[in-house]
Write a protein that holds these residues in place. Structure first.
Motif, PDB file in Angstrom:
ATOM      1  N   UNK A  80      31.109  38.965  28.787  1.00 44.95           N
ATOM      2  CA  UNK A  80      32.491  38.628  28.479  1.00 44.95           C
ATOM      3  C   UNK A  80      32.775  37.222  29.001  1.00 44.95           C
ATOM      4  N   UNK A  81      33.725  36.562  28.368  1.00 39.28           N
ATOM      5  CA  UNK A  81      34.217  35.286  28.856  1.00 39.28           C
ATOM      6  C   UNK A  81      35.649  35.454  29.318  1.00 39.28           C
ATOM      7  N   UNK A  82      35.905  35.214  30.593  1.00 37.15           N
ATOM      8  CA  UNK A  82      37.240  35.352  31.177  1.00 37.15           C
ATOM      9  C   UNK A  82      37.812  33.970  31.455  1.00 37.15           C
ATOM     10  N   UNK A  83      38.996  33.709  30.897  1.00 40.32           N
ATOM     11  CA  UNK A  83      39.705  32.456  31.163  1.00 40.32           C
ATOM     12  C   UNK A  83      40.919  32.779  32.030  1.00 40.32           C
ATOM     13  N   UNK A  84      40.802  32.675  33.360  1.00 41.95           N
ATOM     14  CA  UNK A  84      41.910  33.056  34.248  1.00 41.95           C
ATOM     15  C   UNK A  84      42.969  31.960  34.307  1.00 41.95           C
ATOM     16  N   UNK A  85      43.752  31.894  33.242  1.00 37.80           N
ATOM     17  CA  UNK A  85      44.733  30.819  33.072  1.00 37.80           C
ATOM     18  C   UNK A  85      45.667  30.756  34.284  1.00 37.80           C
ATOM     19  N   UNK A  86      45.819  29.582  34.827  1.00 33.32           N
ATOM     20  CA  UNK A  86      46.705  29.366  35.959  1.00 33.32           C
ATOM     21  C   UNK A  86      45.985  29.249  37.289  1.00 33.32           C
ATOM     22  N   UNK A  87      44.843  29.904  37.428  1.00 27.97           N
ATOM     23  CA  UNK A  87      44.148  29.893  38.707  1.00 27.97           C
ATOM     24  C   UNK A  87      43.512  28.561  39.014  1.00 27.97           C
ATOM     25  N   UNK A  88      43.333  27.727  37.975  1.00 28.80           N
ATOM     26  CA  UNK A  88      42.805  26.387  38.236  1.00 28.80           C
ATOM     27  C   UNK A  88      43.840  25.537  38.976  1.00 28.80           C
ATOM     28  N   UNK A  89      45.115  25.935  38.886  1.00 25.91           N
ATOM     29  CA  UNK A  89      46.198  25.172  39.514  1.00 25.91           C
ATOM     30  C   UNK A  89      46.658  25.793  40.827  1.00 25.91           C
ATOM     31  N   UNK A  90      46.651  27.134  40.896  1.00 24.85           N
ATOM     32  CA  UNK A  90      47.121  27.824  42.103  1.00 24.85           C
ATOM     33  C   UNK A  90      46.295  29.076  42.317  1.00 24.85           C
ATOM     34  N   UNK A  91      45.751  29.195  43.518  1.00 29.95           N
ATOM     35  CA  UNK A  91      44.935  30.375  43.822  1.00 29.95           C
ATOM     36  C   UNK A  91      45.233  30.827  45.253  1.00 29.95           C
ATOM     37  N   UNK A  92      46.329  31.585  45.365  1.00 33.50           N
ATOM     38  CA  UNK A  92      46.764  32.091  46.657  1.00 33.50           C
ATOM     39  C   UNK A  92      46.546  33.587  46.778  1.00 33.50           C
ATOM     40  N   UNK A  93      47.246  34.202  47.701  1.00 37.94           N
ATOM     41  CA  UNK A  93      47.054  35.622  47.992  1.00 37.94           C
ATOM     42  C   UNK A  93      47.372  36.493  46.784  1.00 37.94           C
ATOM     43  N   UNK A  94      48.513  36.258  46.137  1.00 39.11           N
ATOM     44  CA  UNK A  94      48.898  37.104  44.997  1.00 39.11           C
ATOM     45  C   UNK A  94      47.954  36.903  43.820  1.00 39.11           C
ATOM     46  N   UNK A  95      47.498  35.651  43.616  1.00 39.19           N
ATOM     47  CA  UNK A  95      46.568  35.378  42.526  1.00 39.19           C
ATOM     48  C   UNK A  95      45.214  36.048  42.795  1.00 39.19           C
ATOM     49  N   UNK A  96      44.787  36.043  44.047  1.00 36.10           N
ATOM     50  CA  UNK A  96      43.528  36.711  44.403  1.00 36.10           C
ATOM     51  C   UNK A  96      43.587  38.209  44.114  1.00 36.10           C
TER      52      UNK A  96
END
Length: 355
Positions: A80-96
């Motif tokens: 599969x190819x996953x594009x985790x849109x937004x995580x390239x800009x912000x990767x904090x606790x909730x995003x994790x």
């Protein structure tokens, strides 16, 4: 241990999508053509892109499980190819937490491969590499037995990427290389987003930049862009040396929106690697269309150059009508797709920015 060179199909295009029945039929063909794997990553599947943090539906789970079974029955790997849109800009606790939940879901369908795709997303922020490295490394911790690859925000030497998505941050590639283990592949489309050729020097320059051999994402015969959607790319592969098996980690190709027409081109890539110096594009094309009914093969041989070089905008109205009449007289999926394309059935998706 030296990794084996792989050949793959990456369903990674924008616009009109393939059907699930077509996807289930593909692995057997890929095995016949000696491909290694099939990666499902269509830009139109929002569950792996803009809505990646939403739970998969029961239908989606069933589709993935059936696709995985079809690939394994054909003895090829699937991913599969996953594009985790937004995580390239912000990767904090909730995003994790959201990413962990998504990877737990992906783990349930047991892919052999996962590509983490940051292509064609807003970039240019100073923490870009830091965030992307953290995302990929967190995924690897959850999926230690899955082969990972990542597509960087800047996946080509093509200047259009900085024009569209912002200037590449200083030390971006050095930071990616330092943060990612060598067991994680990095995808690369070549000198351009759509590269006509790949030379040894091209691949070596990419390897120096990436700190490892590139995993080539070849945007041929894909035709999902504003310009390319006006053409059918039916010519066999050329400009790809069998020596790419030494220069690169693997070679993945992005097919056309037209499933059945793509099957006339896909076998010619692996022919490059199996035939080596004996590869002849003309003979490869003849072999590819030999599976068609005689009359349809004759028409495709006659019109392939017209469809590839002149395209829809270079074919006059009267000629289009004549062509449609000819192809409609043949009951075959390839003929149906040609007619559909001639009558504007494949509309350009404006989300595709890099044509």
């Amino acid at each position: 241990m030296r990794k084996l060179f792989t050949t793959s199909v990456i369903e990674g295009f924008y616009g009109r999508q393939w059907s699930w029945e077509q996807r289930y039929a593909l692995p057997e063909l890929l095995a016949k053509w000696q491909y290694s794997s099939y990666i499902y990553a269509p830009k139109g599947d929002t569950s792996l892109r803009h809505k990646w943090s939403h739970a998969f539906s029961s239908e989606q789970f069933a589709n993935f499980e059936k696709l995985g079974r079809a690939c394994h029955a054909a003895d090829i790997a699937w991913g599969l190819g996953l594009s985790p849109v937004g995580l390239q800009a912000k990767y904090g606790v909730s995003e994790r937490k959201k990413l962990k939940n998504k990877i737990n879901e992906i783990q349930l369908v047991k892919p052999d491969i996962l590509w983490v795709l940051f292509d064609d997303l807003p970039a240019g922020n100073k923490r870009l590499a830091e965030n992307q490295v953290a995302v990929v490394n967190d995924i690897q911790q959850q999926l230690p037995d899955v082969q990972l690859a990542m597509c960087p925000s800047y996946y080509s030497f093509d200047p259009i990427l900085e024009e569209l998505f912002g200037a590449c941050p200083a030390n971006y590639f050095q930071d990616l290389n330092a943060g990612l283990g060598l067991d994680i592949d990095i995808l690369w489309t070549g000198n351009r987003v759509i590269s006509d050729t790949y030379s040894g020097d091209d691949c070596q320059r990419a390897a120096i930049l990436l700190g490892r051999k590139p995993l080539i994402w070849d945007n041929y015969p894909v035709n999902d862009g504003r310009k390319t959607s006006r053409f059918l790319h039916l010519a066999p592969f050329s400009g790809r040396s069998p020596d790419m098996a030494d220069w690169c980690r693997g070679h993945a190709i992005n097919p056309m929106n037209q499933f059945h027409l793509s099957t006339l081109v896909l076998p010619t890539l692996t022919d490059v690697y199996t035939s080596k110096s004996n590869y002849d594009p003309a003979h490869a094309f003849e072999r590819a269309i030999a599976v068609l009914p005689d009359e349809l093969a004759r028409l495709i041989a006659r019109d392939a150059r017209l469809f590839q070089q002149q395209g829809l905008d270079g074919i006059g109205p009267a000629e289009k009508i004549s062509l449609v009449d000819e192809y409609r007289n043949i009951t075959h999926p390839v003929a149906i797709e040609v007619c559909d394309w001639l009558t504007e059935g494949y509309q350009f998706d404006p989300a595709c920015l890099t044509d």
